[in-house]
Scaffold this motif. Structure first.
Motif, mmCIF file in Angstrom:
data_model
loop_
_atom_site.group_PDB
_atom_site.id
_atom_site.type_symbol
_atom_site.label_atom_id
_atom_site.label_comp_id
_atom_site.label_asym_id
_atom_site.label_seq_id
_atom_site.Cartn_x
_atom_site.Cartn_y
_atom_site.Cartn_z
ATOM 1 N N THR A 13 -24.707 -26.433 14.116
ATOM 2 C CA THR A 13 -25.240 -26.529 12.626
ATOM 3 C C THR A 13 -23.928 -26.105 11.755
ATOM 4 N N SER A 14 -23.479 -24.845 12.225
ATOM 5 C CA SER A 14 -22.501 -24.368 11.189
ATOM 6 C C SER A 14 -21.245 -25.183 11.209
ATOM 7 N N ILE A 15 -20.993 -26.000 12.211
ATOM 8 C CA ILE A 15 -20.014 -26.616 12.467
ATOM 9 C C ILE A 15 -19.955 -27.917 11.396
ATOM 10 N N LEU A 20 -18.952 -30.797 6.302
ATOM 11 C CA LEU A 20 -19.482 -31.341 5.224
ATOM 12 C C LEU A 20 -18.761 -30.662 4.017
ATOM 13 N N GLY A 21 -18.753 -29.321 4.038
ATOM 14 C CA GLY A 21 -17.841 -28.538 3.014
ATOM 15 C C GLY A 21 -16.685 -29.063 2.741
#
Length: 56
Positions: A13-15, A20-21
């Motif tokens: 999820t963090s990746i 996305l950022g």
């Protein structure tokens, strides 16, 4: 142990959020680059108008 390493989804999820950022940042940079000259003129006129309005 090795199987657990490859099936773990703890950091997925963090990746995804980081990717996305980064995509959003690239889109913003591209949009600003495409309209850079036009924005400079708009902000220059707005600044001149604002400074003349507040000067005594």
């Amino acid at each position: 142990m090795l199987k657990d390493l490859f099936t773990s989804e703890a950091g997925v999820t963090s990746i995804e959020y980081a990717l996305l950022g980064a995509l959003i940042a690239v889109a913003i940079i591209a949009a600003l680059s495409a309209t850079g000259q036009e924005n400079g003129g708009i902000w220059g006129r707005w600044t001149a108008s604002f400074l003349s309005a507040i000067s005594p």
